[in-house]
Design a protein around this motif. Structure first.
Motif, mmCIF file in Angstrom:
data_model
loop_
_atom_site.group_PDB
_atom_site.id
_atom_site.type_symbol
_atom_site.label_atom_id
_atom_site.label_comp_id
_atom_site.label_asym_id
_atom_site.label_seq_id
_atom_site.Cartn_x
_atom_site.Cartn_y
_atom_site.Cartn_z
ATOM 1 N N CYS A 183 64.914 -29.352 100.804
ATOM 2 C CA CYS A 183 63.574 -29.140 100.245
ATOM 3 C C CYS A 183 62.519 -29.827 101.110
ATOM 4 O O CYS A 183 61.442 -29.268 101.357
ATOM 5 C CB CYS A 183 63.511 -29.676 98.821
ATOM 6 N N LYS A 184 62.813 -31.028 101.569
ATOM 7 C CA LYS A 184 61.861 -31.752 102.412
ATOM 8 C C LYS A 184 61.657 -31.020 103.734
ATOM 9 O O LYS A 184 60.522 -30.900 104.231
ATOM 10 C CB LYS A 184 62.370 -33.173 102.653
ATOM 11 N N ALA A 185 62.736 -30.525 104.322
ATOM 12 C CA ALA A 185 62.614 -29.769 105.570
ATOM 13 C C ALA A 185 61.789 -28.502 105.357
ATOM 14 O O ALA A 185 60.958 -28.137 106.200
ATOM 15 C CB ALA A 185 64.009 -29.422 106.098
ATOM 16 N N ALA B 282 54.297 -26.478 106.090
ATOM 17 C CA ALA B 282 53.141 -27.146 106.685
ATOM 18 C C ALA B 282 53.064 -26.956 108.193
ATOM 19 O O ALA B 282 52.173 -27.529 108.831
ATOM 20 C CB ALA B 282 53.186 -28.635 106.353
ATOM 21 N N GLU B 283 54.003 -26.177 108.760
ATOM 22 C CA GLU B 283 54.045 -25.868 110.193
ATOM 23 C C GLU B 283 54.265 -27.116 111.039
ATOM 24 O O GLU B 283 53.844 -27.183 112.190
ATOM 25 C CB GLU B 283 52.771 -25.135 110.629
ATOM 26 N N ASP B 284 54.934 -28.104 110.459
ATOM 27 C CA ASP B 284 55.396 -29.267 111.218
ATOM 28 C C ASP B 284 56.838 -28.974 111.636
ATOM 29 O O ASP B 284 57.801 -29.497 111.073
ATOM 30 C CB ASP B 284 55.299 -30.520 110.351
ATOM 31 N N PHE B 285 56.969 -28.125 112.643
ATOM 32 C CA PHE B 285 58.274 -27.572 112.978
ATOM 33 C C PHE B 285 59.239 -28.623 113.526
ATOM 34 O O PHE B 285 60.446 -28.556 113.255
ATOM 35 C CB PHE B 285 58.109 -26.437 113.990
ATOM 36 N N GLU C 84 62.823 -29.343 111.731
ATOM 37 C CA GLU C 84 64.107 -29.197 112.416
ATOM 38 C C GLU C 84 64.935 -30.471 112.311
ATOM 39 O O GLU C 84 66.153 -30.419 112.096
ATOM 40 C CB GLU C 84 63.869 -28.844 113.887
ATOM 41 N N ALA C 85 64.281 -31.630 112.424
ATOM 42 C CA ALA C 85 65.005 -32.894 112.319
ATOM 43 C C ALA C 85 65.599 -33.071 110.924
ATOM 44 O O ALA C 85 66.752 -33.526 110.779
ATOM 45 C CB ALA C 85 64.069 -34.054 112.658
ATOM 46 N N GLN C 86 64.855 -32.723 109.886
ATOM 47 C CA GLN C 86 65.350 -32.861 108.522
ATOM 48 C C GLN C 86 66.506 -31.902 108.253
ATOM 49 O O GLN C 86 67.487 -32.261 107.595
ATOM 50 C CB GLN C 86 64.212 -32.606 107.527
ATOM 51 N N TRP C 87 66.401 -30.674 108.742
ATOM 52 C CA TRP C 87 67.509 -29.731 108.539
ATOM 53 C C TRP C 87 68.752 -30.171 109.322
ATOM 54 O O TRP C 87 69.882 -30.007 108.831
ATOM 55 C CB TRP C 87 67.079 -28.332 108.943
ATOM 56 N N GLU D 20 65.966 -20.404 105.603
ATOM 57 C CA GLU D 20 64.726 -20.949 106.157
ATOM 58 C C GLU D 20 64.977 -21.661 107.482
ATOM 59 O O GLU D 20 64.136 -21.611 108.389
ATOM 60 C CB GLU D 20 64.077 -21.905 105.164
ATOM 61 N N TYR D 21 66.119 -22.327 107.589
ATOM 62 C CA TYR D 21 66.465 -22.992 108.846
ATOM 63 C C TYR D 21 66.602 -21.967 109.975
ATOM 64 O O TYR D 21 66.128 -22.189 111.096
ATOM 65 C CB TYR D 21 67.764 -23.766 108.655
ATOM 66 N N SER D 22 67.209 -20.834 109.684
ATOM 67 C CA SER D 22 67.322 -19.792 110.705
ATOM 68 C C SER D 22 65.948 -19.207 111.048
ATOM 69 O O SER D 22 65.691 -18.858 112.207
ATOM 70 C CB SER D 22 68.272 -18.688 110.223
#
Length: 752
Positions: free
Chosen positions: A384-386, A392-395, A399-402, A418-420
């Motif tokens: 959820c955090k990722a 918010a377009e903080d890609f 990516e780090a959270q995922w 969403e990760y993909s």
């Protein structure tokens, strides 16, 4: 819960303590599994294992009141300590609750005064092993559907003694109502044969033999709440499966309408059997059926009533989020009716991300951090955090959270779609290929895995395979929003605008506030050369996602096609002002602005924007990825013309000669005028009290002339430098650059 605190970030709830959360989630998972809601049960169990464990040496009921006096604040006697407790209990009993037959308190004789004569019937004590707990005494704070008005305390006690082995914590009026419901409540008063019949029907349900499950329950005439829910829920799933088997999920709109009309009769029969339910599960099912008939307000009422009794059913929260109107303020109006529980925080997070899709100014990341403090190392919350960072377009942070969530639980399929999407946007084919390979091995029947596979096929330009993967995702889960949107994108790539439009409209039925579906509709109509219709959908997308540059670019393109020059320029400028683009992307946007200005014959504005391109290219030369100079030679050439024209040269033979700068000859020659001798003063005008004023004016003119001359020389030097670089790069505009160099050579002082 108040409306003001609904969207605030909270770090504690009445049921968020480790003991309370574990007890509530453990019981909820058991009840949900008994009712056949396996997805909600799995969600509760996944959250349960993330609750901090109570140390083995600590008491299971340790809490603020455990070290206090022998009576709680509300006057209820406290439990005696025990080292061999069979059931996990809450630290504070519910207001007015009775001690359980199997508890150590009752064994100490503290409960005998509650039963007339001081004796406790053995039939009411139940099994001390805890395997077959009876029903819990309901909290008087909760809605009591079991006692009739006018019952005395003894008759109420006789009914309540068929209770659960838990003493339930009553943190608030809302969250305590889970105590009143459960699969054990329905089983009370039934024989072991009835329990065997129900478990056989549930086994058939779990194997998707819904018809056999319904037939068995009707044959045995089981009328308990849990049996009634299982029977009606199986009927509902039979109707939904018929829609899928007849192709209503991905069929044209006209065919789908006919199929749904045929199945509405079955839903109507189902609704007639749900006239006035009091069981939270039946209320949930009634809300689902009402939403199928577009009875949104009635469905919301059923979901709220169900959550009052059972706040830990995640499926009910999901249905409520779908039923609410995002354009209104229903969520604010319902704030006081939502349970004061950590489940409400999960719901608000889901509602903001999935329904409202709030962007940069939301506090979803902070809410996820607060939930992580309550449920550490939860893969669901990390996903959820990722996702919040992705919206918010903080890609980079997304990516780090995922990656962290995948490292914590590589077999968790939550959020992989969403990760993909993120890996597709970041153009990382190797990482996306590795992700899809692992997902195919472990989650071929997961809609999210199918969406990830479709993203991989799209990146490989194999759109037909992507369509197949997405259609499989929709057969597995017709409510998969991501699959509908990606399927629309795939049809746009295949130039099938009609199919794409239908897919996007399906997505809007599920999530009216998702800007991706509105943007996709704009693309589909633009593909049909219908800029008027496309503009409408792009404007809706801009309103829903005002910080997304792609929405504004799509709107600007439509304005440009419609000849609305100023609106097009304003939209392009808005997209450029949002930032976040690489220098090459910024130059592309500026190129669109230059093209619009050129079509309007505004040459001065065109040269100004060419100068911005020159600044971006020059700044990139010191970076790790310098932009190629030869590609942007036209901008350097246009900027050189502008600099020479500002210096007083006319670079276009058709232009008139520039007006020379009129400067006083004495100022140009450097004559001293500070004593006022160069002025002629008329004696008739009185004494020369202001004789020094002209000397101050001429000094300012002298300084301005020097500054302008220095600026002109700097412009000529900079233009010469740009022209030399154009010639050295071998650009096709080198001939024009040589002509401008000849003009520079004719300027006064050029040789010096």
């Amino acid at each position: 819960m108040s409306a003001n605190s609904l969207f605030e970030v909270r770090y504690s709830f009445p049921d968020s303590g480790p003991a309370e959360a574990r007890n509530a989630l453990r019981r909820a998972a058991h009840e949900l599994s008994e009712r056949g809601l396996s997805a909600a049960a799995s969600w509760a169990r996944e959250l349960l294992i993330c609750v901090p464990r109570v140390p083995s040496g600590a008491s299971a009921v340790a809490g603020p009141s455990s070290a206090g006096p022998s009576h709680s604040a509300n006057g209820t006697p406290a439990r005696a300590p025990s080292t061999s407790r069979l059931f996990p209990v809450h630290s504070t009993p519910a207001l007015g609750s009775m001690y359980l037959p199997s508890s150590p308190v009752s064994q100490l004789g503290l409960r005998s005064h509650l039963v007339p004569g001081g004796a406790t019937p053995s039939s009411q004590i139940g099994d001390d092993s805890g395997r077959f707990p009876s029903r819990a005494p309901p909290s008087p704070l909760a809605r009591n559907a079991y006692y009739a008005d006018g019952d005395d305390s003894s008759s109420s006690l006789d009914q309540s003694q068929q209770g659960s082995a838990h003493v339930h914590f009553a943190p608030s009026q809302e969250t305590s109502r889970l105590s009143d419901v459960g699969s054990e409540a329905d089983a009370a008063g039934h024989t072991e044969d009835d329990e065997d019949d129900y478990q056989f029907a549930r086994a058939m349900f779990e194997q998707h033999h819904f018809e056999r499950c319904v037939a068995w329950l009707e044959k045995r005439r089981m009328t308990s709440d849990r049996a009634e829910f299982l029977r009606l829920y199986a009927k509902y799933l039979i109707i939904e499966r018929r829609l899928d088997e007849e192709g209503a999920i991905v069929s044209p709109a006209s065919v789908e309408t006919a199929l749904r009309q045929r199945t509405s009769d079955g839903l109507l029969v189902l609704l007639k059997e749900l006239i006035d339910p009091s069981d939270p599960y039946l209320l949930y099912l009634k809300g689902v059926v009402l939403r199928k008939f577009n009875k949104r307000i009635e469905a919301i009422d059923c979901f709220i009533r169900s959550l009052e009794l059972l706040p830990y059913c995640w499926s009910t929260w999901l249905e409520l989020s779908t039923a609410l109107d995002p354009e209104g303020e229903e969520i604010i109006e319902l704030a006081s009716l939502l349970p004061d529980s950590f489940m409400t925080a999960f719901f608000i997070d889901h509602y903001c991300r999935r329904v409202l899709r709030l962007h940069r100014h939301s506090n979803e990341v902070a809410r996820c951090d607060a939930l992580l403090a309550l449920f550490p190392n939860s893969p669901y919350i990390l996903n959820c955090k990722a996702h919040s960072h992705y919206i918010a377009e903080d890609f980079a942070e997304a990516e780090a959270q995922w990656d962290e969530a995948r490292a914590l639980d590589p077999y968790c399929l939550e959020g992989v779609a969403e990760y993909s999407n993120l890996l597709f946007v970041l153009d990382k084919p190797e990482k996306l290929a590795y992700l899809t390979t692992s997902l195919v091995e472990i989650g071929r029947d997961s809609p999210d895995a199918c969406c990830a596979l479709a993203n991989y096929h799209t990146m490989q330009l194999n759109n037909h395979r992507a369509v197949e993967a997405l259609q499989r995702a929709l057969r597995l889960d017709p409510s998969c929003l991501n699959a509908w949107i990606l399927l629309g994108h795939a049809y746009v790539e295949l130039r099938n605008s009609q199919a794409a439009t239908e897919m996007y409209r399906h997505a809007l039925d599920l999530a009216p506030h998702d800007h991706r579906a509105w943007y996709g509709l704009g693309q589909a109509y633009e593909l049909n050369e219908s800029p008027h219709y496309a503009l409408h959908y792009y404007q809706k997308a801009c309103a829903l996602s005002p910080y997304n540059a792609r929405m504004w670019i799509g709107q600007a393109v439509c304005f440009e096609k419609l000849g609305r020059t100023q609106h097009a320029i304003s939209s392009y400028k808005r997209a450029l002002s949002l930032g976040g683009q690489a220098p090459a992307e910024q130059i592309d946007l500026i190129g669109h602005i230059i093209g619009v200005y050129q079509s309007a014959d505004e040459h001065v504005a065109t040269e100004v924007w060419h100068r911005r391109i020159v600044d971006l290219v020059t700044a990139s030369q010191d970076g790790p990825e310098p932009l190629p100079f030869s590609r942007y030679a036209p901008s350097f050439l246009a900027t050189s013309r502008m600099l020479l024209r500002e210096a007083g040269a006319h670079t276009d033979p058709s232009d008139a000669d520039p007006e020379p700068l009129e400067i006083d000859s004495d100022i140009a020659g450097g004559a001293d005028t500070t004593d006022g001798s160069a002025m002629e003063v008329d004696d008739s005008m009185g004494p020369p009290v202001a004789a020094r004023a002209p000397s101050l004016t001429t000094a300012k003119l002298h300084a301005a002339a020097k500054s302008k001359a220095a600026a002109a020389r700097a412009n000529v030097e900079l233009a010469g430098e740009f022209l030399a670089r154009i010639i050295a790069s071998g650009s096709e505009r080198a001939g024009e650059a040589e002509e401008l160099q000849k003009i520079i050579a004719t300027l006064p002082g050029a040789g010096g």
